[in-house]
Design a protein around this motif. Structure first.
Motif, short mmCIF file in Angstrom:
data_model
loop_
_atom_site.label_atom_id
_atom_site.label_comp_id
_atom_site.label_asym_id
_atom_site.label_seq_id
_atom_site.Cartn_x
_atom_site.Cartn_y
_atom_site.Cartn_z
N ASP A 187 0.82 -1.20 0.00
CA ASP A 187 0.00 0.00 0.00
C ASP A 187 0.86 1.25 0.00
O ASP A 187 0.38 2.33 0.30
N SER A 188 2.13 1.11 -0.33
CA SER A 188 2.99 2.28 -0.50
C SER A 188 2.71 2.91 -1.86
O SER A 188 1.96 2.34 -2.67
N ALA A 189 3.28 4.07 -2.12
CA ALA A 189 3.05 4.77 -3.39
C ALA A 189 3.37 3.84 -4.56
O ALA A 189 4.41 3.18 -4.58
N GLN A 190 2.45 3.77 -5.52
CA GLN A 190 2.62 2.87 -6.66
C GLN A 190 3.44 3.54 -7.76
O GLN A 190 2.91 3.98 -8.78
N VAL A 191 4.72 3.60 -7.52
CA VAL A 191 5.65 4.24 -8.46
C VAL A 191 6.24 3.18 -9.38
O VAL A 191 6.69 2.13 -8.91
N LYS A 192 6.24 3.43 -10.67
CA LYS A 192 6.84 2.52 -11.63
C LYS A 192 8.13 3.14 -12.15
O LYS A 192 8.13 4.12 -12.88
N LYS A 193 9.24 2.58 -11.75
CA LYS A 193 10.54 3.03 -12.26
C LYS A 193 11.53 1.89 -12.13
O LYS A 193 11.27 0.90 -11.44
N ASN A 194 12.63 2.00 -12.79
CA ASN A 194 13.63 0.95 -12.75
C ASN A 194 14.51 1.13 -11.52
O ASN A 194 15.61 1.67 -11.58
N TYR A 195 14.00 0.67 -10.41
CA TYR A 195 14.74 0.78 -9.15
C TYR A 195 15.96 -0.12 -9.16
O TYR A 195 15.93 -1.22 -9.72
N SER A 196 17.00 0.32 -8.49
CA SER A 196 18.17 -0.53 -8.26
C SER A 196 18.17 -0.95 -6.80
O SER A 196 17.55 -0.32 -5.95
N SER A 197 18.89 -2.01 -6.51
CA SER A 197 19.01 -2.46 -5.12
C SER A 197 19.70 -1.39 -4.28
O SER A 197 19.42 -1.26 -3.08
N GLU A 198 20.59 -0.62 -4.90
CA GLU A 198 21.25 0.47 -4.18
C GLU A 198 20.25 1.54 -3.76
O GLU A 198 20.32 2.06 -2.64
N GLU A 199 19.29 1.85 -4.64
CA GLU A 199 18.27 2.84 -4.30
C GLU A 199 17.36 2.33 -3.19
O GLU A 199 17.00 3.07 -2.27
N TYR A 200 16.98 1.07 -3.27
CA TYR A 200 16.14 0.50 -2.22
C TYR A 200 16.86 0.48 -0.88
O TYR A 200 16.27 0.75 0.16
N ALA A 201 18.14 0.14 -0.89
CA ALA A 201 18.91 0.13 0.35
C ALA A 201 18.99 1.53 0.94
O ALA A 201 18.87 1.72 2.16
N ALA A 202 19.20 2.53 0.08
CA ALA A 202 19.26 3.92 0.55
C ALA A 202 17.92 4.35 1.15
O ALA A 202 17.88 5.08 2.15
N GLU A 203 16.81 3.89 0.56
CA GLU A 203 15.49 4.24 1.10
C GLU A 203 15.23 3.54 2.43
O GLU A 203 14.51 4.07 3.28
N ALA A 204 15.80 2.36 2.61
CA ALA A 204 15.69 1.68 3.91
C ALA A 204 16.39 2.50 4.99
O ALA A 204 15.89 2.62 6.12
N VAL A 205 17.52 3.08 4.65
CA VAL A 205 18.24 3.95 5.59
C VAL A 205 17.38 5.17 5.92
O VAL A 205 17.27 5.58 7.08
N LEU A 206 16.77 5.76 4.90
CA LEU A 206 15.91 6.93 5.11
C LEU A 206 14.72 6.59 5.99
O LEU A 206 14.31 7.39 6.84
N LEU A 207 14.15 5.41 5.80
CA LEU A 207 13.03 4.97 6.64
C LEU A 207 13.47 4.91 8.10
O LEU A 207 12.76 5.40 8.99
N LEU A 208 14.62 4.30 8.36
CA LEU A 208 15.11 4.17 9.73
C LEU A 208 15.35 5.55 10.35
O LEU A 208 15.01 5.79 11.52
N LYS A 209 15.91 6.46 9.56
CA LYS A 209 16.13 7.82 10.07
C LYS A 209 14.81 8.52 10.37
O LYS A 209 14.68 9.21 11.39
N THR A 210 13.83 8.35 9.49
CA THR A 210 12.53 8.97 9.69
C THR A 210 11.86 8.45 10.96
O THR A 210 11.18 9.19 11.67
N LEU A 211 12.06 7.16 11.23
CA LEU A 211 11.47 6.55 12.43
C LEU A 211 12.34 6.75 13.66
O LEU A 211 12.04 6.21 14.73
N LYS A 212 13.43 7.51 13.48
CA LYS A 212 14.36 7.82 14.58
C LYS A 212 14.98 6.55 15.19
O LYS A 212 15.17 6.45 16.40
#
Length: 270
Positions: free
Chosen positions: A81-106
């Motif tokens: 149920d996250s934003a339905q974005v269609k793009k050619n994601y890389s594993s590096e981008e996903y890993a970076a977003e996981a870091v951002l999620l952790l930072k957002t959740l403090k």
């Protein structure tokens, strides 16, 4: 009768609200990302689902894991149920977003990263790129760049045909966000950059009665188990768990086993 109907509707709403009470959304890179955070304890566990999957893939084990630590599960952008974005994601981008999620959740402490299938590919990139954010790693039925090697070693001409079809099917099923990256490159095949942390690999060698492709044949199942055994044991603190009781989703077919292995991993994590 009308009163009874009202009561049923009211109870249904209560149950529905209760089931979703822990779900929330945050903004990551400008997009809504759904997540759930529950539990408490010494360790923080981050759950990463497989290709095109959302956080619901962890339903069979999530509640049990919250008894052993703080647990975060989420749906990557483009999934669940996250934003339905269609793009050619890389594993590096996903890993970076996981870091951002952790930072957002403090979440400031290093996490115990538990990942399934393609999610394990992301977790490996995360561990290699952000060593200060991780203190232990569990890979469940991890997809790897060596999957196709197994097929090619058994029957090269047939493998090339089947691999081409799988690529097309992945694209057709909306999995291009992940799989264009996965199929396109063979980066860091052994990930020597991962630091000396506890690692557990869970791999299934359960045989298929009617294997649809080479990858599910008896020979491939044996090679799969051997591959992951050698790979897990190459880590200084690596452990391999081989199961023949589930197929690609041990967290669904053997939830008690997966929870027990996570707890064991936590026990060997500082």
């Amino acid at each position: 009768m009308k009163s009874l109907i009202k009561v049923i509707i009211y109870c249904s709403l209560l149950i529905s609200h209760s089931a979703l009470a822990g779900l929330a959304k945050v903004q990551v890179n400008g997009f809504d990302l759904e997540y759930e955070l529950a539990g408490k304890g010494k360790h923080t566990i981050l759950l990463e689902a497989g290709g095109s999957a959302g956080l619901s893939d962890w339903d069979p084990v999530f509640e049990s894991l919250t008894k052993h630590g703080k647990v975060i599960r989420y749906s990557r952008i483009g999934n669940g149920d996250s934003a339905q974005v269609k793009k050619n994601y890389s594993s590096e981008e996903y890993a970076a977003e996981a870091v951002l999620l952790l930072k957002t959740l403090k979440i400031e402490e290093p996490v115990v990263y538990v990942a399934h299938s393609y999610g394990a590919y992301i977790a490996r990139v995360f561990a290699a790129t952000y060593p200060n954010h991780i203190k232990a790693l569990m890979l469940i039925e991890p997809a790897s760049e060596h999957d196709v090697d197994i097929m090619r070693a058994i029957d090269l001409p047939r493998a090339e045909k089947e691999i081409a079809v799988i690529k097309l099917d992945d694209m057709k099923n909306g999995m291009s966000n992940q799989y264009l990256d996965f199929w396109a490159k063979r980066s860091l095949p052994n990930y020597p950059q991962i630091t000396d942390i506890p690692v557990t690999v869970i791999a299934s060698v359960k045989k298929y009665k009617k294997p649809s492709v080479l990858f599910f044949t008896d020979k491939a199942r044996e090679m799969w188990g051997d591959l992951h055994s050698k790979w897990a044991n190459a880590f200084p603190q690596g452990e391999i768990v081989i199961t023949n009781k589930s197929y690609h989703y041990p967290q669904k077919d053997e939830p008690e086993m997966v929870v027990a292995q996570v707890v064991k991993l936590l026990e060997r994590t500082k």
